[in-house]
Design a protein around this motif. Structure first.
Motif, short mmCIF file in Angstrom:
data_model
loop_
_atom_site.label_atom_id
_atom_site.label_comp_id
_atom_site.label_asym_id
_atom_site.label_seq_id
_atom_site.Cartn_x
_atom_site.Cartn_y
_atom_site.Cartn_z
N THR A 245 0.85 -1.18 0.00
CA THR A 245 0.00 0.00 0.00
C THR A 245 0.89 1.23 0.00
N ALA A 246 0.32 2.34 -0.38
CA ALA A 246 1.06 3.60 -0.34
C ALA A 246 1.20 4.05 1.11
N ARG A 247 2.30 4.70 1.41
CA ARG A 247 2.52 5.21 2.78
C ARG A 247 1.36 6.09 3.22
N ALA A 248 0.91 6.97 2.34
CA ALA A 248 -0.18 7.90 2.68
C ALA A 248 -1.48 7.15 2.98
N THR A 249 -1.73 6.08 2.27
CA THR A 249 -2.94 5.29 2.50
C THR A 249 -2.89 4.60 3.85
N LEU A 250 -1.76 4.00 4.17
CA LEU A 250 -1.63 3.33 5.47
C LEU A 250 -1.71 4.36 6.60
N ARG A 251 -1.09 5.50 6.41
CA ARG A 251 -1.15 6.55 7.43
C ARG A 251 -2.59 6.99 7.67
N ALA A 252 -3.35 7.21 6.61
CA ALA A 252 -4.76 7.61 6.74
C ALA A 252 -5.56 6.54 7.48
N GLY B 1 -7.28 7.01 11.11
CA GLY B 1 -8.72 6.78 11.21
C GLY B 1 -9.07 5.81 12.34
N VAL B 2 -8.27 4.76 12.48
CA VAL B 2 -8.47 3.81 13.57
C VAL B 2 -8.26 4.50 14.92
N LYS B 3 -7.17 5.25 15.03
CA LYS B 3 -6.86 5.95 16.29
C LYS B 3 -7.95 6.95 16.65
N ASP B 4 -8.54 7.60 15.65
CA ASP B 4 -9.57 8.60 15.89
C ASP B 4 -10.95 7.99 16.12
N GLY B 5 -11.05 6.67 15.98
CA GLY B 5 -12.33 5.99 16.23
C GLY B 5 -13.29 5.97 15.07
#
Length: 65
Positions: A43-50, A54-58
């Motif tokens: 996956t792209a770094r930006a995609t994994l980061r997003a 998103g998981v961390k933010d709930g």
């Protein structure tokens, strides 16, 4: 990606085949399970980061139950 150095988390117990491993190549990140080293996803770094943010933010909590 096979010729790259795969890294394991420091939380991987005993170095067995029970770990997630990652490697990077320019803007890509590849992940695999140590028990299946020939199978990996990229996956792209930006995609994994997003996704992680998103998981961390709930944002995926609504998918439960």
């Amino acid at each position: 990606m096979q010729e790259h150095t795969w890294q394991r988390s420091s939380f991987c117990s005993g170095g067995g085949n029970n770990c997630i491993e990652v490697t990077t190549d320019d803007n890509l990140i590849a992940m695999r399970e140590s028990s299946e080293p020939d199978v990996f996803i990229t996956t792209a770094r930006a995609t994994l980061r997003a996704f992680v943010l998103g998981v961390k933010d709930g944002h995926l909590d609504a998918l439960q139950g």
